[in-house]
Design an enzyme around this catalytic site. Structure first.
Site, PDB file in Angstrom:
ATOM      1  N   ARG A   1       0.851  -1.181   0.000  1.00 56.30           N
ATOM      2  CA  ARG A   1       0.000   0.000   0.000  1.00 56.30           C
ATOM      3  C   ARG A   1       0.892   1.239   0.000  1.00 56.30           C
ATOM      4  O   ARG A   1       2.022   1.227   0.504  1.00 56.30           O
ATOM      5  CB  ARG A   1      -0.921   0.024   1.228  1.00 56.30           C
ATOM      6  CG  ARG A   1      -2.055  -0.993   1.171  1.00 56.30           C
ATOM      7  CD  ARG A   1      -3.076  -0.637   0.092  1.00 56.30           C
ATOM      8  NE  ARG A   1      -4.267  -1.480   0.131  1.00 56.30           N
ATOM      9  CZ  ARG A   1      -4.446  -2.576  -0.583  1.00 56.30           C
ATOM     10  NH1 ARG A   1      -3.470  -2.983  -1.388  1.00 56.30           N
ATOM     11  NH2 ARG A   1      -5.560  -3.264  -0.500  1.00 56.30           N
TER      12      ARG A   1
ATOM     13  N   HIS B   1      -1.860   1.265  -9.499  1.00 57.56           N
ATOM     14  CA  HIS B   1      -2.499   0.278  -8.625  1.00 57.56           C
ATOM     15  C   HIS B   1      -3.181  -0.801  -9.471  1.00 57.56           C
ATOM     16  O   HIS B   1      -4.372  -1.095  -9.316  1.00 57.56           O
ATOM     17  CB  HIS B   1      -3.516   0.945  -7.693  1.00 57.56           C
ATOM     18  CG  HIS B   1      -3.771   0.135  -6.445  1.00 57.56           C
ATOM     19  ND1 HIS B   1      -4.022   0.705  -5.216  1.00 57.56           N
ATOM     20  CD2 HIS B   1      -3.814  -1.205  -6.233  1.00 57.56           C
ATOM     21  CE1 HIS B   1      -4.222  -0.232  -4.307  1.00 57.56           C
ATOM     22  NE2 HIS B   1      -4.092  -1.408  -4.908  1.00 57.56           N
TER      23      HIS B   1
END
Length: 308
Positions: free
Chosen positions: A223, A271
């Site tokens: 993340r 992402h």
């Protein structure tokens, strides 16, 4: 017994089709067409609605459409509701593909060749054999273990670090904070696959980078908040690190003008390392629902005390 889906609507249409084929007796709805809120027993979401506790009085189970749940505000999901992260093969397969691509790109000097092409420079770079390039994975859950299994084929010396002990054939495993420096010292390419928790937030910082071999490289598919961005830029610009492949940032998307966009030692993707496949995800959800109705243990159930 309605299943309500609240995530990407394009993929949601595929979910609806697969539910109709495989569980025609289970009502399936796409947000915001929720029907009677009292009928909703199962919620599949990337981010649940803020009023989840009151909006759906008979809710029994909440699924994350992703492999992680850090995007959830746990305070709005009642403690009695099981929270399940997605454990379906599509996520694992695509993550393994991406990390393999990233490791090989760093191993075979792709960042240098991209820069040379832009400058119209034809220059060989001596190849480092895989047996001399040590690869370390932080986070030895399902994804980390799958990545290590695929990387074995290339002959890299492999190591892994985890909060709790693991034993993986062909991998030197380290566990706990005290073992982290030894692990980092053996990682020429470091892969972050950790869950995001209070303990791991900001773990990729200057102190960690200093413990890597000089010229090491980073792959972050965990993340964005795992990474202290200024520390990475300083390590790259100072030569302590040679490159980074980043699939996650904080925030997402990055603002215009952010230095990651144009840094010659960073390969940036939006992402996109792994993606839930609707067909296999529906199979996983239906299996978990069946287990739940039988009172069995639920695969992927989140431990609220750990955050994953």
């Amino acid at each position: 017994m309605t299943v309500l889906y609240k995530a990407n609507m394009v993929r949601g249409a595929e979910w609806a089709r697969f539910f109709a084929e495989r569980a025609p007796d289970v009502p399936f709805r796409l947000w915001p067409d929720i029907g009677d809120p009292a009928d909703v027993r199962y919620l599949v979401a990337w981010v649940p609605p803020d009023d989840i506790a009151t909006a759906f009085p008979n809710l029994e189970l909440v699924f994350s459409v992703g492999a992680g749940v850090d995007q959830f505000d746990a305070s709005i999901v009642p403690a009695h509701l099981p929270l399940v992260r997605m454990l379906e093969p599509g996520i694992t397969e695509t993550m393994v593909e991406y990390v393999t691509m990233a490791v090989l790109a760093l191993h075979r000097d792709l960042l240098d060749f991209i820069s040379q092409q832009k400058e119209q420079v034809w220059r060989e770079i001596r190849i480092t054999p895989a047996r001399r390039r040590r690869v370390g994975v932080m986070g030895l859950g399902q994804l980390g273990q799958a990545v290590l299994e695929r990387l074995k084929a290339f002959g890299f010396p492999l190591s892994g670090w985890n909060r709790s002990p693991r034993e993986i054939d062909g991998v030197t495993c380290y566990a706990g904070r005290d073992a982290l420096p030894d692990f980092l010292g053996q990682s020429d390419i470091l892969i972050c696959l950790l869950p995001l928790t209070d303990e791991t937030r900001g773990i990729l910082d200057a102190k960690l980078f200093a413990r890597l071999p000089r010229g090491a490289a980073l792959v972050n598919v965990g993340r964005g908040p795992h990474l202290v961005e200024a520390d990475l830029l300083a390590a790259l610009d100072g030569g302590a690190m040679s490159g980074a492949v980043l699939d996650v940032t904080d925030p997402e998307p990055l603002p215009l003008g952010h230095p990651f966009w144009s840094h010659p030692r960073i390969l940036l993707t939006p992402h996109n390392a792994a993606m839930t496949a609707p067909d296999t995800a529906v199979d996983f959800v239906l299996d978990v629902i069946a287990r739940h109705r039988r009172g069995e243990e639920l695969p992927g159930r989140v431990d609220r005390t750990r955050g994953y």
